[in-house]
Design an enzyme around this catalytic site. Structure first.
Site, PDB file in Angstrom:
ATOM      1  N   HIS A  73      53.492  21.831  39.501  1.00 16.89           N
ATOM      2  CA  HIS A  73      52.807  21.420  38.269  1.00 16.89           C
ATOM      3  C   HIS A  73      53.453  22.118  37.086  1.00 16.89           C
ATOM      4  CE1 HIS A  73      49.040  19.266  39.616  1.00 16.89           C
ATOM      5  NE2 HIS A  73      49.686  19.518  40.732  1.00 16.89           N
ATOM      6  N   TYR A 203      42.329  20.904  29.925  1.00 16.69           N
ATOM      7  CA  TYR A 203      41.336  21.791  29.319  1.00 16.69           C
ATOM      8  C   TYR A 203      40.659  21.022  28.195  1.00 16.69           C
ATOM      9  CZ  TYR A 203      44.198  25.499  31.482  1.00 16.69           C
ATOM     10  OH  TYR A 203      44.896  26.300  32.357  1.00 16.69           O
ATOM     11  N   PRO A 295      39.108  34.063  35.140  1.00 18.07           N
ATOM     12  CA  PRO A 295      39.928  32.977  35.700  1.00 18.07           C
ATOM     13  C   PRO A 295      40.492  32.034  34.640  1.00 18.07           C
ATOM     14  CG  PRO A 295      37.597  32.602  36.151  1.00 18.07           C
ATOM     15  CD  PRO A 295      37.693  33.916  35.465  1.00 18.07           C
ATOM     16  N   LYS A 299      45.132  33.925  37.064  1.00 23.13           N
ATOM     17  CA  LYS A 299      46.117  34.972  37.363  1.00 23.13           C
ATOM     18  C   LYS A 299      45.719  35.918  38.498  1.00 23.13           C
ATOM     19  CE  LYS A 299      48.715  34.838  33.257  1.00 23.13           C
ATOM     20  NZ  LYS A 299      49.712  33.881  33.715  1.00 23.13           N
ATOM     21  N   TYR A 390      51.771  31.836  30.465  1.00 18.24           N
ATOM     22  CA  TYR A 390      50.936  30.989  31.322  1.00 18.24           C
ATOM     23  C   TYR A 390      51.438  31.032  32.767  1.00 18.24           C
ATOM     24  CZ  TYR A 390      48.155  26.752  32.403  1.00 18.24           C
ATOM     25  OH  TYR A 390      47.263  25.859  32.917  1.00 18.24           O
TER      26      TYR A 390
HETATM   27  P1  RFL Z   1      39.795  38.953  48.004  1.00 17.99           P
HETATM   28  O1  RFL Z   1      40.442  37.642  48.139  1.00 17.99           O
HETATM   29  O2  RFL Z   1      38.415  39.010  47.472  1.00 17.99           O
HETATM   30  O3  RFL Z   1      39.831  39.634  49.444  1.00 17.99           O
HETATM   31  C1  RFL Z   1      39.140  40.849  49.709  1.00 17.99           C
HETATM   32  C2  RFL Z   1      38.814  40.871  51.185  1.00 17.99           C
HETATM   33  O4  RFL Z   1      38.187  42.115  51.500  1.00 17.99           O
HETATM   34  C3  RFL Z   1      37.124  41.874  52.404  1.00 17.99           C
HETATM   35  N1  RFL Z   1      36.171  43.011  52.325  1.00 17.99           N
HETATM   36  C4  RFL Z   1      35.994  43.928  53.299  1.00 17.99           C
HETATM   37  N2  RFL Z   1      36.548  44.071  54.511  1.00 17.99           N
HETATM   38  C5  RFL Z   1      36.136  45.117  55.272  1.00 17.99           C
HETATM   39  N3  RFL Z   1      35.171  46.005  54.876  1.00 17.99           N
HETATM   40  C6  RFL Z   1      34.594  45.891  53.658  1.00 17.99           C
HETATM   41  N4  RFL Z   1      33.663  46.767  53.275  1.00 17.99           N
HETATM   42  C7  RFL Z   1      35.009  44.814  52.808  1.00 17.99           C
HETATM   43  N5  RFL Z   1      34.640  44.409  51.565  1.00 17.99           N
HETATM   44  C8  RFL Z   1      35.356  43.321  51.284  1.00 17.99           C
HETATM   45  C9  RFL Z   1      36.548  40.557  51.938  1.00 17.99           C
HETATM   46  O5  RFL Z   1      35.777  39.911  52.938  1.00 17.99           O
HETATM   47  C10 RFL Z   1      37.816  39.790  51.569  1.00 17.99           C
HETATM   48  O6  RFL Z   1      38.317  39.040  52.658  1.00 17.99           O
HETATM   49  O7  RFL Z   1      40.661  39.951  47.115  1.00 17.99           O
HETATM   50  P2  RFL Z   1      42.270  40.040  46.822  1.00 17.99           P
HETATM   51  O8  RFL Z   1      43.043  40.060  48.103  1.00 17.99           O
HETATM   52  O9  RFL Z   1      42.413  41.144  45.874  1.00 17.99           O
HETATM   53  O10 RFL Z   1      42.629  38.632  46.118  1.00 17.99           O
HETATM   54  C11 RFL Z   1      42.152  38.346  44.826  1.00 17.99           C
HETATM   55  C12 RFL Z   1      41.959  36.844  44.668  1.00 17.99           C
HETATM   56  O11 RFL Z   1      41.153  36.364  45.731  1.00 17.99           O
HETATM   57  C13 RFL Z   1      41.323  36.484  43.308  1.00 17.99           C
HETATM   58  O12 RFL Z   1      41.876  37.282  42.287  1.00 17.99           O
HETATM   59  C14 RFL Z   1      41.524  35.007  42.943  1.00 17.99           C
HETATM   60  O13 RFL Z   1      40.864  34.167  43.845  1.00 17.99           O
HETATM   61  C15 RFL Z   1      41.065  34.731  41.526  1.00 17.99           C
HETATM   62  N6  RFL Z   1      41.102  33.290  41.174  1.00 17.99           N
HETATM   63  C16 RFL Z   1      42.285  32.690  40.834  1.00 17.99           C
HETATM   64  N7  RFL Z   1      43.447  33.401  40.825  1.00 17.99           N
HETATM   65  C17 RFL Z   1      44.639  32.791  40.545  1.00 17.99           C
HETATM   66  O14 RFL Z   1      45.692  33.466  40.557  1.00 17.99           O
HETATM   67  N8  RFL Z   1      44.713  31.441  40.253  1.00 17.99           N
HETATM   68  C18 RFL Z   1      43.592  30.655  40.233  1.00 17.99           C
HETATM   69  O15 RFL Z   1      43.708  29.443  40.009  1.00 17.99           O
HETATM   70  C19 RFL Z   1      42.314  31.288  40.517  1.00 17.99           C
HETATM   71  N9  RFL Z   1      41.167  30.546  40.541  1.00 17.99           N
HETATM   72  C20 RFL Z   1      39.918  32.540  41.229  1.00 17.99           C
HETATM   73  C21 RFL Z   1      39.990  31.148  40.903  1.00 17.99           C
HETATM   74  C22 RFL Z   1      38.683  33.105  41.588  1.00 17.99           C
HETATM   75  C23 RFL Z   1      37.542  32.321  41.603  1.00 17.99           C
HETATM   76  N10 RFL Z   1      36.338  32.960  41.974  1.00 17.99           N
HETATM   77  C24 RFL Z   1      35.526  32.538  43.052  1.00 17.99           C
HETATM   78  C25 RFL Z   1      36.031  34.283  41.428  1.00 17.99           C
HETATM   79  C26 RFL Z   1      38.846  30.363  40.937  1.00 17.99           C
HETATM   80  C27 RFL Z   1      37.608  30.945  41.277  1.00 17.99           C
HETATM   81  C28 RFL Z   1      36.402  30.061  41.284  1.00 17.99           C
END
Ligand code: RFL
Length: 393
Positions: A73, A203, A295, A299, A390
């Site tokens: 994209h 957007y 979000p 990033k 971006y």
């Molecule tokens: P994660 O993915 O939350 O993984 C953390 C893991 O730790 C586990 N955990 C434990 N395990 C053992 N003992 C404990 N006490 C624990 N406590 C927690 C959890 O179960 C989990 O599996 O963190 P990580 O690896 O730092 O990754 C971060 C990303 O997931 C996050 O920043 C993104 O999803 C944010 N985000 C987006 N980022 C992008 O780069 N591009 C996007 O388009 C984008 N869209 C989004 C998003 C986040 C969203 N939400 C739900 C906040 C869209 C949404 C809706």
């Protein structure tokens, strides 16, 4: 009992990239994850991966799935009262594009690869306590599925346990300073079981609130709808959601959206948070555990992958060469990149939102938002800078 040189808490993008890179470098590690494998492989979140992120994944043998099934994209579209304009950011700035690949697919690939490389990954294993961080043998208290606790010891702990994890809470208040902002803006994040209605990320700036459209897969689309903070996601009927999306996306003027079943809905409060430094003693935080980014510029997952890569290099130098310097510089290496992303995300919040009221400050902020959009529409220099940020991390 038991352990490994690097104990990784959390099997999200940060923990899994770190684990895979350490295995490839011959550094002994293990990952403990609270949730089941099915749960982490189905958790839909991010989708937009920057070129730097893709490079890290591909260069380390972790990109097979995203190269096969991800889609490129390079354009985003802005709609407002004034009309619509498209920015082909892939032809601006560094001329980089996004690869759209749902986070849950990436996580599934990373899990499969970690296990294929012989890694020790323990699902259904919550960590309740982390200690010994200022000594030589830090430890975790993990729990088997029946609840029995056991201790794991290592040389380092990588806190990759996301925003509500335990690791960050073990950093003493006087050892690291949080920098936080709650933006007072919330989004209803929807996953809809229908192909994207529009060819690009769109957007929509509207006085009733922001709305957004983002591709995920050929059969699933993400929509965002700004809502009042504290909204119960279940309080919207599907009919009301589509009506509001049509209105804010100006479907009457630019063409209809493709309606379909709402598969998932959640309210996301736009929040930013940076912990400085991202390390304490033998504990190193990466991804959402170290900080959150709103979000608005997609990033979070990208920063998580980049931090994991930096951390993997640090652990590898320390373990194989006895060189602790890269680890000591871990925060200093990551933070400028994180702040640049924070600055851009914050700017995007101002581009996409403004308060609705008729008081003088709301009117001022709406005019500012409109001017920001107009600058982006008309200034080539602005467009180049937008493209750099971006897709950059
Ligand atoms: P994660 O993915 O939350 O993984 C953390 C893991 O730790 C586990 N955990 C434990 N395990 C053992 N003992 C404990 N006490 C624990 N406590 C927690 C959890 O179960 C989990 O599996 O963190 P990580 O690896 O730092 O990754 C971060 C990303 O997931 C996050 O920043 C993104 O999803 C944010 N985000 C987006 N980022 C992008 O780069 N591009 C996007 O388009 C984008 N869209 C989004 C998003 C986040 C969203 N939400 C739900 C906040 C869209 C949404 C809706």
């Amino acid at each position: 009992m038991g352990g490994a040189t690097v104990l990784i808490v959390g099997a999200g993008p940060a923990g899994l990239v770190l684990g895979n890179l350490l295995l490839a470098a011959g550094v002994d590690c293990l990952i403990v994850e609270r949730s089941s494998r099915t749960h982490v492989e189905r958790r839909a979140r991010a989708g937009f991966l920057a070129e730097a992120t893709v490079r890290v994944l591909v260069d380390n043998g972790l990109g097979t799935g995203l190269l096969a099934r991800g889609t490129r994209h390079d354009t985003c579209v802005f709609r407002s009262e004034q009309g619509e304009f498209a920015l082909r950011y892939g032809a601006l700035g560094r001329e980089e594009a996004h690869t759209v690949y749902p986070q849950q697919h990436l996580v599934a690939d990373l899990v499969a690869e970690f296990l294929r490389r012989g890694g020790d990954l323990r699902f259904g294993t919550p960590v309740s306590e982390v200690g010994g961080l200022d000594g030589e043998r830090p430890w975790l208290l993990a729990h088997r599925e029946d609840g029995t606790p056991y201790r794991l010891t290592g040389r380092y702990v990588a806190g990759c346990d996301g925003r509500h994890g335990v690791c960050r809470r073990r950093v003493p208040a006087d050892a690291a300073r949080p920098h936080r902002r709650r933006h007072g803006v919330s989004w209803l994040a929807l996953l809809v079981g229908t192909p994207p209605a529009l060819p690009a990320v769109t957007y929509a700036v509207h006085d009733r609130g922001f709305a957004g459209h983002m591709a995920r897969t050929p059969s699933v689309t993400r929509y965002y709808l700004q809502c009042e903070p504290g909204t119960d996601p279940a309080s919207w009927s599907e009919a009301a959601l589509w009506e509001e999306l049509d209105l804010r996306m100006r479907a009457e003027r630019f063409g209809p959206l493709r309606r379909g079943p709402v598969l998932e809905r959640a309210v996301v409060d736009l929040e930013s948070d940076v912990l400085d430094p991202m390390q304490y003693g033998r504990l190193f935080l990466a991804g959402d555990a170290a900080g959150l980014i709103s979000p608005s510029a997609a990033k979070g997952a990208n920063l998580a992958v980049m931090a994991a890569e930096t951390l993997a290099r640090g652990f590898t130098a320390a373990v194989h060469e006895g060189d602790e310097e890269p680890l000591a510089r871990y925060s200093a290496t990551c933070l400028p990149r994180i702040w640049r992303a924070q600055e851009f995300s914050h700017w995007m919040i101002g581009l996409l939102h403004a308060p609705a009221g008729d008081d003088e400050e709301s009117r001022f902020l709406r005019a500012l938002r409109d001017s920001r959009l107009e600058n982006l529409r008309t200034s080539r220099a602005h467009q180049h800078a937008f493209a750099d940020n971006y897709v950059g991390v």
